[in-house]
Scaffold this motif. Structure first.
Motif, PDB file in Angstrom:
ATOM      1  N   LEU A 126     172.099  22.295-134.467  1.00 27.91           N
ATOM      2  CA  LEU A 126     172.909  21.782-133.363  1.00 27.91           C
ATOM      3  C   LEU A 126     172.549  22.450-132.041  1.00 27.91           C
ATOM      4  CD1 LEU A 126     176.468  21.539-135.008  1.00 27.91           C
ATOM      5  CD2 LEU A 126     174.845  19.693-134.545  1.00 27.91           C
ATOM      6  N   LEU A 127     172.355  23.766-132.103  1.00 20.80           N
ATOM      7  CA  LEU A 127     171.994  24.484-130.877  1.00 20.80           C
ATOM      8  C   LEU A 127     170.636  24.029-130.360  1.00 20.80           C
ATOM      9  CD1 LEU A 127     173.205  28.108-131.729  1.00 20.80           C
ATOM     10  CD2 LEU A 127     174.298  26.440-130.213  1.00 20.80           C
ATOM     11  N   ALA A 128     169.722  23.779-131.265  1.00 17.62           N
ATOM     12  CA  ALA A 128     168.396  23.300-130.851  1.00 17.62           C
ATOM     13  C   ALA A 128     168.508  21.937-130.182  1.00 17.62           C
ATOM     14  CB  ALA A 128     167.463  23.233-132.052  1.00 17.62           C
ATOM     15  N   ARG A 129     169.348  21.075-130.718  1.00 16.77           N
ATOM     16  CA  ARG A 129     169.530  19.755-130.111  1.00 16.77           C
ATOM     17  C   ARG A 129     170.196  19.876-128.734  1.00 16.77           C
ATOM     18  NH1 ARG A 129     171.828  16.229-135.229  1.00 16.77           N
ATOM     19  NH2 ARG A 129     170.057  16.644-136.627  1.00 16.77           N
ATOM     20  N   ILE A 130     171.158  20.790-128.646  1.00 15.19           N
ATOM     21  CA  ILE A 130     171.823  20.985-127.356  1.00 15.19           C
ATOM     22  C   ILE A 130     170.831  21.486-126.319  1.00 15.19           C
ATOM     23  CG2 ILE A 130     173.553  22.365-126.137  1.00 15.19           C
ATOM     24  CD1 ILE A 130     175.276  22.242-128.665  1.00 15.19           C
ATOM     25  N   GLU A 131     169.988  22.422-126.706  1.00 14.26           N
ATOM     26  CA  GLU A 131     168.994  22.956-125.768  1.00 14.26           C
ATOM     27  C   GLU A 131     167.985  21.874-125.366  1.00 14.26           C
ATOM     28  OE1 GLU A 131     169.061  25.832-124.216  1.00 14.26           O
ATOM     29  OE2 GLU A 131     170.969  26.171-125.247  1.00 14.26           O
ATOM     30  N   ALA A 132     167.615  21.039-126.299  1.00 11.63           N
ATOM     31  CA  ALA A 132     166.688  19.945-125.979  1.00 11.63           C
ATOM     32  C   ALA A 132     167.325  18.971-124.998  1.00 11.63           C
ATOM     33  CB  ALA A 132     166.263  19.228-127.265  1.00 11.63           C
ATOM     34  N   LEU A 133     168.627  18.687-125.213  1.00  9.96           N
ATOM     35  CA  LEU A 133     169.326  17.785-124.299  1.00  9.96           C
ATOM     36  C   LEU A 133     169.459  18.418-122.917  1.00  9.96           C
ATOM     37  CD1 LEU A 133     170.863  15.177-123.774  1.00  9.96           C
ATOM     38  CD2 LEU A 133     172.938  16.287-124.632  1.00  9.96           C
ATOM     39  N   LYS A 134     169.728  19.722-122.865  1.00  9.22           N
ATOM     40  CA  LYS A 134     169.817  20.411-121.581  1.00  9.22           C
ATOM     41  C   LYS A 134     168.506  20.301-120.817  1.00  9.22           C
ATOM     42  CE  LYS A 134     173.286  23.931-122.789  1.00  9.22           C
ATOM     43  NZ  LYS A 134     173.539  25.382-122.979  1.00  9.22           N
ATOM     44  N   ALA A 135     167.406  20.522-121.507  1.00 13.33           N
ATOM     45  CA  ALA A 135     166.104  20.434-120.844  1.00 13.33           C
ATOM     46  C   ALA A 135     165.843  19.021-120.335  1.00 13.33           C
ATOM     47  CB  ALA A 135     165.007  20.870-121.821  1.00 13.33           C
ATOM     48  N   LYS A 136     166.223  18.043-121.115  1.00 13.32           N
ATOM     49  CA  LYS A 136     166.012  16.649-120.724  1.00 13.32           C
ATOM     50  C   LYS A 136     166.827  16.279-119.490  1.00 13.32           C
ATOM     51  CE  LYS A 136     166.764  11.953-122.514  1.00 13.32           C
ATOM     52  NZ  LYS A 136     167.235  11.159-123.685  1.00 13.32           N
ATOM     53  N   LEU A 137     168.106  16.637-119.503  1.00 10.81           N
ATOM     54  CA  LEU A 137     168.974  16.291-118.382  1.00 10.81           C
ATOM     55  C   LEU A 137     168.633  17.107-117.133  1.00 10.81           C
ATOM     56  CD1 LEU A 137     172.419  15.948-120.209  1.00 10.81           C
ATOM     57  CD2 LEU A 137     170.738  14.178-119.671  1.00 10.81           C
ATOM     58  N   ALA A 138     168.221  18.363-117.324  1.00  9.66           N
ATOM     59  CA  ALA A 138     167.817  19.190-116.179  1.00  9.66           C
ATOM     60  C   ALA A 138     166.608  18.587-115.491  1.00  9.66           C
ATOM     61  CB  ALA A 138     167.533  20.618-116.635  1.00  9.66           C
ATOM     62  N   GLU A 167     165.944  15.538-115.260  1.00 10.94           N
ATOM     63  CA  GLU A 167     166.412  14.364-114.517  1.00 10.94           C
ATOM     64  C   GLU A 167     167.228  14.743-113.286  1.00 10.94           C
ATOM     65  OE1 GLU A 167     168.446  11.595-117.025  1.00 10.94           O
ATOM     66  OE2 GLU A 167     166.983  11.749-118.644  1.00 10.94           O
ATOM     67  N   GLY A 168     167.525  16.030-113.116  1.00  4.91           N
ATOM     68  CA  GLY A 168     168.272  16.478-111.941  1.00  4.91           C
ATOM     69  C   GLY A 168     169.775  16.368-112.063  1.00  4.91           C
ATOM     70  N   LEU A 169     170.299  16.160-113.282  1.00  3.71           N
ATOM     71  CA  LEU A 169     171.748  15.998-113.433  1.00  3.71           C
ATOM     72  C   LEU A 169     172.506  17.310-113.293  1.00  3.71           C
ATOM     73  CD1 LEU A 169     172.100  13.380-116.315  1.00  3.71           C
ATOM     74  CD2 LEU A 169     171.959  13.039-113.848  1.00  3.71           C
ATOM     75  N   PHE A 170     171.806  18.442-113.307  1.00  2.00           N
ATOM     76  CA  PHE A 170     172.474  19.733-113.146  1.00  2.00           C
ATOM     77  C   PHE A 170     172.364  20.259-111.714  1.00  2.00           C
ATOM     78  CE2 PHE A 170     171.218  20.676-117.845  1.00  2.00           C
ATOM     79  CZ  PHE A 170     172.138  19.723-118.271  1.00  2.00           C
ATOM     80  N   ASN A 171     171.697  19.531-110.841  1.00  3.06           N
ATOM     81  CA  ASN A 171     171.469  20.023-109.474  1.00  3.06           C
ATOM     82  C   ASN A 171     172.781  20.208-108.727  1.00  3.06           C
ATOM     83  OD1 ASN A 171     168.799  19.830-110.104  1.00  3.06           O
ATOM     84  ND2 ASN A 171     168.381  18.031-108.846  1.00  3.06           N
ATOM     85  N   ALA A 172     172.832  21.277-107.938  1.00  3.88           N
ATOM     86  CA  ALA A 172     174.066  21.579-107.194  1.00  3.88           C
ATOM     87  C   ALA A 172     174.339  20.553-106.100  1.00  3.88           C
ATOM     88  CB  ALA A 172     173.963  22.984-106.586  1.00  3.88           C
ATOM     89  N   ASP A 173     173.284  19.946-105.540  1.00  2.00           N
ATOM     90  CA  ASP A 173     173.494  19.028-104.423  1.00  2.00           C
ATOM     91  C   ASP A 173     174.125  17.703-104.837  1.00  2.00           C
ATOM     92  OD1 ASP A 173     171.382  18.019-105.810  1.00  2.00           O
ATOM     93  OD2 ASP A 173     169.957  18.028-104.148  1.00  2.00           O
ATOM     94  N   ARG A 174     174.203  17.424-106.127  1.00  2.79           N
ATOM     95  CA  ARG A 174     174.836  16.183-106.559  1.00  2.79           C
ATOM     96  C   ARG A 174     176.302  16.393-106.978  1.00  2.79           C
ATOM     97  NH1 ARG A 174     176.027  16.087-111.563  1.00  2.79           N
ATOM     98  NH2 ARG A 174     176.582  13.884-111.372  1.00  2.79           N
ATOM     99  N   LYS A 175     176.745  17.637-106.984  1.00  2.00           N
ATOM    100  CA  LYS A 175     178.125  17.922-107.384  1.00  2.00           C
ATOM    101  C   LYS A 175     179.081  17.632-106.228  1.00  2.00           C
ATOM    102  CE  LYS A 175     176.762  21.385-110.796  1.00  2.00           C
ATOM    103  NZ  LYS A 175     177.097  20.531-111.949  1.00  2.00           N
TER     104      LYS A 175
END
Length: 417
Positions: A121-133, A135-143
């Motif tokens: 599960l942790l590996a899948r979560i980390e893979a999803l984090k890398a994928k979304l990062a 794409e820029g979904l974690f960027n501060a300027d979009r918050k």
């Protein structure tokens, strides 16, 4: 072994016609024959229905792919089903497809079931984090910034949970007039994402809701896994309303925390972040008013000091002195100008009188006063006796008038006479 087809029927499926169709029994047997040739495989999914039957040799459960909303029935020998497998467990199943000709249903005959471990599960979560990062979904300027005082707070939480009470009670204590739009849904296990998604979309579409909080208490990685589901995370990222993630405790960090506009370590912290404390605001207002009054008093005191300093200057304290000095200077200038101009006029008058006397001395009138006259005719001044003839008319100009004359005779002076 291949199932024989009667000679009076088409031997291949593509040879069937409306006049010569296959009976359903034959089609089911052919499908079962084809499925039986498939090899055993490993498949992953989530257990959504499992009721263990005591003393039964075979157990049945439903394996689901919740993202695609697909399900299939799995049957397994009771001794091969681990005791830790329950509804909501993510599992990997070693199974062989099986087609039941009686009702045309496809199922899996499982030989082994393994629970997906925390490491997976942790590996899948980390893979999803890398994928979304990426794409820029974690960027501060979009918050999005949180509103200072939301009109209404959307709250997604479990049914009658401590997390809901923590958010509501703490927010109400801070600002008694705060309003909530609460959606109590399943936040753990199978079906949690399917319930949270429509709740999030409904609150996001409500124009009166200014901020949405997703809250639940802490738990294991498996318990919090729905908040790392890609569907829920993407829905939160696409929401037009600011999202607050209040999942678990300080050490818990599902993917929703990274995409949310604000991450609160606990539901209590979420309440503090989205609602101002009325007591603190009143104190801040009182302090601000006091500081404002002090600042205004200082400005007035400074302005009064400047006014007093200006008024103390000689030009302001005795303004008539400057006027008197300028009046005296003006009088002196006027006296000097009058005296100077008078002198100039007198000098020019004397000069003019001299010129006038000299002019009068040279004037023909002075000569005429001594008895002389100027003779003239219509043709001009008579300078010689030859300029006129007897009987001509002439005019004698004296100093005090004119005489009309008639020439009687003309006589020339001889040389020596």
């Amino acid at each position: 072994m291949s199932i024989p087809i009667p000679p009076d029927l088409p031997q291949m499926a593509h040879l069937t016609t409306p006049e010569q169709p296959w009976p359903l029994r034959l089609l089911s047997e052919k499908i079962a024959e084809y499925v039986s040739k498939m090899s055993r495989l490993w498949v992953e999914g989530e257990v959504i229905q499992l009721v263990r039957r005591p003393n039964a040799r075979v157990q049945f459960f439903t394996l689901a792919d919740l993202e695609e909303k697909m399900t299939i029935t799995v049957k397994i020998w009771s001794h091969a089903l681990p005791a830790g497998i329950t509804e909501g467990s993510r599992v990997i199943v070693a199974a062989k497809p099986d087609f039941w000709t009686g009702n045309g249903s496809l199922s899996l005959q499982a030989a082994e079931v393994r629970a997906v471990g925390v490491g997976d599960l942790l590996a899948r979560i980390e893979a999803l984090k890398a994928k979304l990062a990426a794409e820029g979904l974690f960027n501060a300027d979009r918050k999005q910034p949180l509103p200072f005082l939301p009109r209404k707070i959307g709250l997604i939480c479990g049914r009658n949970t401590k997390a809901m009470h923590d958010v509501v009670n703490n927010a109400t204590r801070r600002w008694a007039a705060v309003q909530f739009e609460i959606r109590e849904v399943q936040v753990q296990g199978a079906g949690a994402v399917e319930q949270m998604l429509p709740a999030l979309q409904e609150l996001d579409a409500d124009p009166a809701v200014d901020v949405i909080v997703l809250a639940r208490g802490g738990g294991s990685v498996e318990d919090l896994f729905p908040f790392s589901d890609e569907r829920l995370v993407r829905a939160a990222a696409a929401a037009a309303t600011p999202i607050v993630s209040a999942i678990g405790h300080e050490t818990d960090s599902p993917v929703l925390d990274l995409v949310a506009d604000f991450r609160a370590s606990t539901p209590t912290d979420a309440a503090k972040a989205i609602v101002p404390d009325v007591g603190e605001e009143k104190q801040n207002l009182t302090t601000t008013v006091r500081r404002g009054r002090i600042a205004v008093d200082n400005l007035l005191h400074h302005a009064q000091t400047e006014i007093d300093t200006l008024r103390a200057r000689p030009v302001m304290a005795h303004p008539d002195v400057m006027v008197d000095n300028r009046a005296e200077d003006l009088a002196n200038l006027r006296s000097w100008a009058k005296h100077h101009i008078t002198g100039i006029l007198e000098s020019h008058a004397a000069s003019l009188a001299g010129d006038l006397a000299r002019l009068r001395t040279l004037s023909p009138l002075q000569t005429l006063k001594r008895g002389y006259a100027v003779l003239r005719t219509e043709d001009g001044i008579i300078g010689n006796v030859t300029d006129v003839d007897p009987k001509d008319h002439a005019q004698a100009i004296l100093h005090d008038g004119y005489l009309d004359l008639t020439i009687d005779s003309v006589q020339l002076h001889t040389k020596g006479s």
